[in-house]
Design a protein around this motif. Structure first.
Motif, short mmCIF file in Angstrom:
data_model
loop_
_atom_site.label_atom_id
_atom_site.label_comp_id
_atom_site.label_asym_id
_atom_site.label_seq_id
_atom_site.Cartn_x
_atom_site.Cartn_y
_atom_site.Cartn_z
N PRO A 82 7.09 6.47 1.50
CA PRO A 82 8.33 6.29 0.69
C PRO A 82 7.17 5.20 0.07
CG PRO A 82 9.89 6.62 2.10
CD PRO A 82 8.97 6.16 2.63
N ALA A 83 6.59 4.10 0.73
CA ALA A 83 6.23 3.29 0.61
C ALA A 83 4.39 3.80 -0.43
CB ALA A 83 5.55 2.03 1.65
N LEU A 84 3.62 4.98 0.67
CA LEU A 84 2.94 5.26 -0.05
C LEU A 84 2.21 6.21 -0.30
CD1 LEU A 84 -0.51 6.42 2.27
CD2 LEU A 84 0.91 7.83 3.13
N PHE A 85 3.89 6.61 -1.19
CA PHE A 85 4.31 7.83 -1.95
C PHE A 85 3.86 7.07 -3.13
CE2 PHE A 85 5.59 11.51 0.64
CZ PHE A 85 4.75 11.99 1.01
N ARG A 86 4.21 5.65 -3.07
CA ARG A 86 4.94 4.67 -4.65
C ARG A 86 3.59 3.86 -4.51
NH1 ARG A 86 9.81 1.29 -3.29
NH2 ARG A 86 11.12 2.91 -4.52
N GLY A 87 2.46 4.18 -4.06
CA GLY A 87 0.94 4.01 -4.66
C GLY A 87 0.78 2.77 -3.61
N ASP A 88 1.67 2.08 -2.46
CA ASP A 88 1.88 0.97 -2.32
C ASP A 88 0.96 1.06 -0.59
OD1 ASP A 88 2.07 -2.07 -1.43
OD2 ASP A 88 4.99 -1.20 -1.67
N LEU A 89 -0.08 0.55 -0.97
CA LEU A 89 -0.97 0.83 0.58
C LEU A 89 -0.48 -0.06 1.53
CD1 LEU A 89 -4.07 2.25 -0.59
CD2 LEU A 89 -1.93 3.67 -0.22
N LYS A 90 -0.35 -1.79 1.08
CA LYS A 90 -0.31 -2.17 1.65
C LYS A 90 0.32 -2.45 2.23
CE LYS A 90 1.03 -6.54 0.51
NZ LYS A 90 1.03 -8.20 -0.43
N TRP A 91 2.19 -2.42 1.66
CA TRP A 91 3.56 -2.04 2.73
C TRP A 91 2.85 -0.77 3.57
CZ3 TRP A 91 6.02 -5.85 4.29
CH2 TRP A 91 5.65 -6.72 3.79
N ALA A 92 2.50 0.71 3.25
CA ALA A 92 2.71 1.81 4.06
C ALA A 92 2.33 1.44 5.34
CB ALA A 92 2.52 2.63 3.02
N ILE A 93 0.79 1.11 5.40
CA ILE A 93 0.06 0.08 6.36
C ILE A 93 0.99 -0.86 7.61
CG2 ILE A 93 -1.81 -0.70 7.16
CD1 ILE A 93 -3.22 1.14 4.93
N ILE A 94 1.48 -1.96 6.90
CA ILE A 94 2.39 -2.28 7.78
C ILE A 94 3.43 -2.22 7.95
CG2 ILE A 94 3.94 -5.05 7.11
CD1 ILE A 94 2.26 -5.51 5.35
N MET A 95 3.84 -1.48 7.55
CA MET A 95 5.33 -0.74 7.90
C MET A 95 5.19 0.25 9.44
SD MET A 95 8.11 0.31 5.20
CE MET A 95 7.36 0.63 3.77
N PHE A 96 3.68 1.26 8.96
CA PHE A 96 3.45 2.21 9.68
C PHE A 96 2.52 1.34 11.16
CE2 PHE A 96 -0.43 4.00 11.88
CZ PHE A 96 -0.26 5.64 12.30
N ILE A 97 2.36 0.15 10.87
CA ILE A 97 1.59 -0.19 12.36
C ILE A 97 2.90 -1.12 12.79
CG2 ILE A 97 0.31 -2.69 12.85
CD1 ILE A 97 -2.08 -1.76 10.60
N ILE A 98 3.62 -1.58 12.46
CA ILE A 98 4.80 -2.22 12.93
C ILE A 98 5.38 -1.86 13.83
CG2 ILE A 98 7.08 -3.26 12.96
CD1 ILE A 98 5.73 -5.18 11.05
N ALA A 99 5.99 -0.25 13.29
CA ALA A 99 6.66 1.17 13.64
C ALA A 99 5.69 1.61 14.97
CB ALA A 99 7.08 1.87 12.65
N SER A 100 4.74 1.68 14.92
CA SER A 100 3.69 2.00 15.24
C SER A 100 3.39 1.50 17.28
CB SER A 100 2.46 2.74 15.31
OG SER A 100 2.06 3.34 14.10
N VAL A 101 3.76 -0.12 16.53
CA VAL A 101 3.18 -1.53 17.93
C VAL A 101 4.81 -1.23 18.30
CG1 VAL A 101 3.49 -3.67 19.13
CG2 VAL A 101 1.06 -2.35 17.08
N LEU A 102 5.72 -1.34 17.67
CA LEU A 102 7.17 -1.30 18.66
C LEU A 102 7.13 0.03 19.33
CD1 LEU A 102 9.43 -3.49 15.32
CD2 LEU A 102 8.27 -4.41 18.40
#
Length: 101
Positions: free
Chosen positions: A29-49
C-alpha cells in the motif's frame, strides 16, 4: 476517511486509524500511494526480521505497521503542505492527536 488538500488544488482521501491494506499486503500500500521511503523501510524491516525468524518476523512487522502507517502517511502529507479540506477532516485529525487543537 478524511480529505487532505494542498494549495495547488490536489486532494487525497486518507483513512485514519487501522490500515487493513497494510495488514494484508505489507509494504505494497505504501508503494502504491507513492510513499517510497516508507515502502522501502517496511520492506527492509520485514525482510531482515523475516529472514531470522522463518517469516514470522515479516508478519509481526505488518502487524505493527498496520496500527501506525496511516498516521505516518498523514503526517508526511502535512509536511508536504497538505491540510484538512474541511472541518470534519480537521476534527478527526485533532481527535486522533495528529493535529493540535
Amino acid at each position: 476517511m478524511i480529505t487532505m488538500t494542498n494549495n495547488a488544488g490536489l486532494s487525497k482521501r486518507v483513512k485514519v486509524g487501522f490500515s487493513w491494506t497494510t495488514f494484508f499486503f505489507g509494504f505494497l500500500p505504501a508503494l502504491f500511494r507513492g510513499d517510497l521511503k516508507w515502502a522501502i523501510i517496511m520492506f527492509i524491516i520485514a525482510s531482515v526480521l523475516g529472514s531470522f525468524t522463518f517469516g514470522i518476523g515479516a508478519w509481526v512487522t505488518s502487524l505493527v505497521f498496520c496500527f501506525i502507517y496511516n498516521k505516518i502517511y498523514i503526517k508526511e502529507l502535512i509536511e508536504k503542505g497538505y491540510y484538512p479540506a474541511d472541518e470534519h477532516s480537521r476534527s478527526v485529525l485533532v481527535t486522533n492527536q495528529i493535529l493540535a487543537a
